[in-house]
Design an enzyme around this catalytic site. Structure first.
Site, PDB file in Angstrom:
ATOM      1  N   ASP A   1      -0.241  -9.078  11.591  1.00 30.38           N
ATOM      2  CA  ASP A   1       0.922  -9.839  11.144  1.00 30.38           C
ATOM      3  C   ASP A   1       1.862  -8.894  10.390  1.00 30.38           C
ATOM      4  O   ASP A   1       1.510  -7.753  10.124  1.00 30.38           O
ATOM      5  CB  ASP A   1       0.502 -11.006  10.242  1.00 30.38           C
ATOM      6  CG  ASP A   1      -0.535 -10.582   9.221  1.00 30.38           C
ATOM      7  OD1 ASP A   1      -0.435  -9.447   8.697  1.00 30.38           O
ATOM      8  OD2 ASP A   1      -1.454 -11.376   8.931  1.00 30.38           O
TER       9      ASP A   1
ATOM     10  N   ASP B   1       4.230  -8.369   6.974  1.00 31.77           N
ATOM     11  CA  ASP B   1       4.555  -8.835   5.630  1.00 31.77           C
ATOM     12  C   ASP B   1       5.841  -8.173   5.165  1.00 31.77           C
ATOM     13  O   ASP B   1       6.079  -7.005   5.460  1.00 31.77           O
ATOM     14  CB  ASP B   1       3.424  -8.460   4.654  1.00 31.77           C
ATOM     15  CG  ASP B   1       2.092  -9.068   5.073  1.00 31.77           C
ATOM     16  OD1 ASP B   1       2.076 -10.270   5.361  1.00 31.77           O
ATOM     17  OD2 ASP B   1       1.085  -8.335   5.135  1.00 31.77           O
TER      18      ASP B   1
ATOM     19  N   ASP C   1      -3.462  -2.400  -3.303  1.00 31.81           N
ATOM     20  CA  ASP C   1      -4.834  -1.899  -3.419  1.00 31.81           C
ATOM     21  C   ASP C   1      -5.038  -0.458  -2.973  1.00 31.81           C
ATOM     22  O   ASP C   1      -5.593   0.354  -3.714  1.00 31.81           O
ATOM     23  CB  ASP C   1      -5.805  -2.846  -2.682  1.00 31.81           C
ATOM     24  CG  ASP C   1      -5.429  -3.117  -1.233  1.00 31.81           C
ATOM     25  OD1 ASP C   1      -4.341  -2.669  -0.794  1.00 31.81           O
ATOM     26  OD2 ASP C   1      -6.221  -3.777  -0.529  1.00 31.81           O
TER      27      ASP C   1
HETATM   28  P1  ATP Z   1      -4.607  -6.998   7.680  1.00 27.63           P
HETATM   29  O1  ATP Z   1      -3.523  -8.045   7.648  1.00 27.63           O
HETATM   30  O2  ATP Z   1      -4.593  -6.124   8.870  1.00 27.63           O
HETATM   31  O3  ATP Z   1      -5.951  -7.544   7.379  1.00 27.63           O
HETATM   32  P2  ATP Z   1      -3.249  -6.014   5.335  1.00 27.63           P
HETATM   33  O4  ATP Z   1      -3.321  -4.669   4.654  1.00 27.63           O
HETATM   34  O5  ATP Z   1      -1.923  -6.449   5.830  1.00 27.63           O
HETATM   35  O6  ATP Z   1      -4.328  -5.971   6.477  1.00 27.63           O
HETATM   36  P3  ATP Z   1      -3.250  -8.427   3.817  1.00 27.63           P
HETATM   37  O7  ATP Z   1      -4.424  -9.160   3.278  1.00 27.63           O
HETATM   38  O8  ATP Z   1      -2.415  -9.053   4.873  1.00 27.63           O
HETATM   39  O9  ATP Z   1      -3.841  -7.036   4.333  1.00 27.63           O
HETATM   40  O10 ATP Z   1      -2.348  -8.017   2.580  1.00 27.63           O
HETATM   41  C1  ATP Z   1      -1.069  -7.441   2.702  1.00 27.63           C
HETATM   42  C2  ATP Z   1      -0.872  -6.361   1.653  1.00 27.63           C
HETATM   43  O11 ATP Z   1      -0.974  -6.912   0.342  1.00 27.63           O
HETATM   44  C3  ATP Z   1      -1.919  -5.244   1.688  1.00 27.63           C
HETATM   45  O12 ATP Z   1      -1.592  -4.230   2.606  1.00 27.63           O
HETATM   46  C4  ATP Z   1      -1.909  -4.756   0.254  1.00 27.63           C
HETATM   47  O13 ATP Z   1      -0.832  -3.887   0.042  1.00 27.63           O
HETATM   48  C5  ATP Z   1      -1.658  -6.016  -0.542  1.00 27.63           C
HETATM   49  N1  ATP Z   1      -2.904  -6.653  -0.987  1.00 27.63           N
HETATM   50  C6  ATP Z   1      -3.610  -7.618  -0.358  1.00 27.63           C
HETATM   51  N2  ATP Z   1      -4.688  -7.988  -1.044  1.00 27.63           N
HETATM   52  C7  ATP Z   1      -4.688  -7.250  -2.183  1.00 27.63           C
HETATM   53  C8  ATP Z   1      -5.538  -7.182  -3.325  1.00 27.63           C
HETATM   54  N3  ATP Z   1      -6.612  -7.947  -3.416  1.00 27.63           N
HETATM   55  N4  ATP Z   1      -5.203  -6.306  -4.311  1.00 27.63           N
HETATM   56  C9  ATP Z   1      -4.103  -5.543  -4.205  1.00 27.63           C
HETATM   57  N5  ATP Z   1      -3.271  -5.564  -3.162  1.00 27.63           N
HETATM   58  C10 ATP Z   1      -3.539  -6.407  -2.152  1.00 27.63           C
HETATM   59 MG    MG Z   2      -1.441  -8.350   6.750  1.00 27.15          MG
END
Ligand code: ATP
Ligand code: MG
Length: 449
Positions: free
Chosen positions: A69, A71, A155
């Site tokens: 997705d 963001d 993170d």
């Molecule tokens: P995917 O969607 O492929 O699982 P993602 O990195 O996009 O991976 P998401 O859970 O969609 O993960 O979160 C989007 C962004 O928000 C992350 O890339 C990170 O920068 C931030 N993020 C998400 N969860 C946390 C957390 N628990 N602590 C700090 N930052 C976070």
């Molecule tokens: Mg994501």
């Protein structure tokens, strides 16, 4: 060549000035970015706000993977974002975010957040917008901040890359580009502090290491084992969601191995810990096989369900408890039923598995008791059971994991492939064999007397 705007780099934080990576110096292809995400960014920019595509999508595109997705991060407040998009709504309590709906996808828009307590006028009315417990756990996290602060509270370095599609520039605050190149998972800031603030990060480090096949940097890896028990602070619905991301993202087996290595798995399925490895059941090989099968199904675009995975993860505990009930003189089906209720209720206090999954789990388990008894009309009746396919797959799984079921899986495979007459013959043969077995048993006991 990377253009370094500032050499300042504080190890516990992100850089106050990012490395700016221009179009010629990165491999992110504009044509692969979601049109909807670009539209959201450009609408926000036209209205005078800052906006970037951020997080997993930038990381995945740089690695040549297709993002799950997209963001968007912006300095516009949730209400301001909402005002710009007709089909949008504010969601979330812990994090207020805006979902902008398009015909094919939802773009998640997040306002820049800070890790620090801030005095800005733009904060939400609630002065308690950021709270920590004594253990350092963040209970609310809705303090708005600047772009730099937003990067610092993310993170991982590889998750803190900001892409501006209008200029095709990437802003790198935490040397994420270098870590992508070297295939390294590195937490931003002090690892122990960041894990204590939000223990889900322990699992995220494992997840991304498994998903991307990146090594975990030493400082990021070191505190994991010691802090593993902090997983108990995560709410059961959130831990269930996070577990599914680990188990059902196509890299379940390598996630499982890493979770074991870092002492985290036992907090996701505590009942499976210290399971006696009796000769007919080996929990570890059952779990490995279940994850391997799940990964293979995902690779070949077959359906996977949390019900099957949790049925496998709880199976050794179920077998053990069922035996205990049987030893007290209860019937096999009563014992299985009692054990199933108990095993599920223990697990849902850890990961909140919804009823729509626990019901099929129980049906799969129940079929394990039914499917060996296939004489007469029973086989036909069982083959029409709505959970037959999952029950059959579960038999195969147990056999693949080394359990001896007298080739029960193969019998059912042949049964499904057979003609109507062939099926009848198979059932009759089973009836004859089981009658012979009963007869033999009876005469043995007679002779013994
Ligand atoms: P995917 O969607 O492929 O699982 P993602 O990195 O996009 O991976 P998401 O859970 O969609 O993960 O979160 C989007 C962004 O928000 C992350 O890339 C990170 O920068 C931030 N993020 C998400 N969860 C946390 C957390 N628990 N602590 C700090 N930052 C976070
Ligand atoms: Mg994501």
């Amino acid at each position: 060549m990377l253009e370094r705007m500032s050499t300042f780099f504080n190890k516990s934080k992100t850089q106050s000035n990012p490395t700016v990576v221009s179009r010629e110096n990165h491999s992110l292809s504009f044509s692969l970015v979601s049109r909807d995400a670009i539209k959201v960014v450009q609408t926000l920019q036209k209205a005078g706000y800052e906006a970037y595509i951020v997080g997993g999508s930038v990381r995945d595109l740089l690695l040549g993977l297709s993002p799950k997705d997209f963001d968007v991060a912006t300095n516009a407040l949730p209400s301001e974002v909402k005002a710009l998009f007709r089909r949008s709504r504010i969601i979330g309590r812990r994090f207020q975010i805006v979902h902008v709906q398009f015909s094919r996808e939802v773009i998640e828009v997040t306002t820049f957040r800070s890790n620090e307590k801030s005095n800005s006028d733009e904060q939400p009315k609630n002065t308690d917008s950021r709270q920590k417990t004594n253990s350092g756990l963040l209970t609310r996290d809705n303090v708005f901040g600047t772009l730099e602060e937003d990067a610092a509270r993310r993170d991982l370095t590889v998750n803190a890359l900001y892409y501006d599609p209008s200029e095709e520039i990437i802003y790198d605050f935490a040397d994420g580009m270098k870590d992508i190149k070297n295939r390294v998972i590195r937490i931003i800031g002090n690892a122990s502090t960041r894990y204590s603030e939000d223990p889900v990060r322990l699992l995220r480090v494992i997840r991304f290491s498994a998903k991307l096949d990146f090594t975990i940097e030493t400082g990021t890896a070191k505190p994991i084992r010691k802090l593993s028990s902090d997983l108990r602070y995560i709410s059961s619905p959130r831990l269930f969601d996070e577990s599914l991301k680990l188990f059902m993202s196509g890299e379940g087996l390598s996630s499982y191995k890493l979770l074991k290595e870092y002492g985290l798995f036992e907090y996701l399925v505590p009942q499976a810990k210290n399971l006696v490895r009796n000769k007919s059941i080996n929990a570890d090989s059952l779990f490995e096989q279940a994850f391997l099968n799940t990964d293979n199904r995902i690779k070949s675009s077959q359906r996977v369900t949390p019900a099957f995975i949790y049925a496998a993860l709880l199976w050794p505990s179920l077998v053990k408890l069922t035996e205990a009930f049987k030893e007290k003189g209860n019937s096999p089906s009563y014992s299985l039923n009692k054990a199933a209720s108990e095993v599920i209720s223990r697990q849902i206090s850890i990961t909140a598995i919804p009823k729509r999954f626990t019901i099929p789990m129980r049906e799969i388990w129940d079929l394990q008791l039914q499917m060996p008894r296939r004489g007469g009309k029973r086989a036909e009746r069982l083959s029409l059971h709505r959970r037959f396919r999952a029950g059959y797959d579960f038999i195969l799984l147990r056999e693949q994991a080394g359990e001896n079921l007298d080739n029960l899986g193969e019998w059912w495979t042949l049964y499904q492939e057979a003609s109507i007459e062939g099926r009848e013959k198979m059932s009759q043969n089973v009836s004859k064999t089981s009658k012979r077995i009963v007869k033999n048993r009876k005469s043995k006991t007679k002779n013994a007397k």
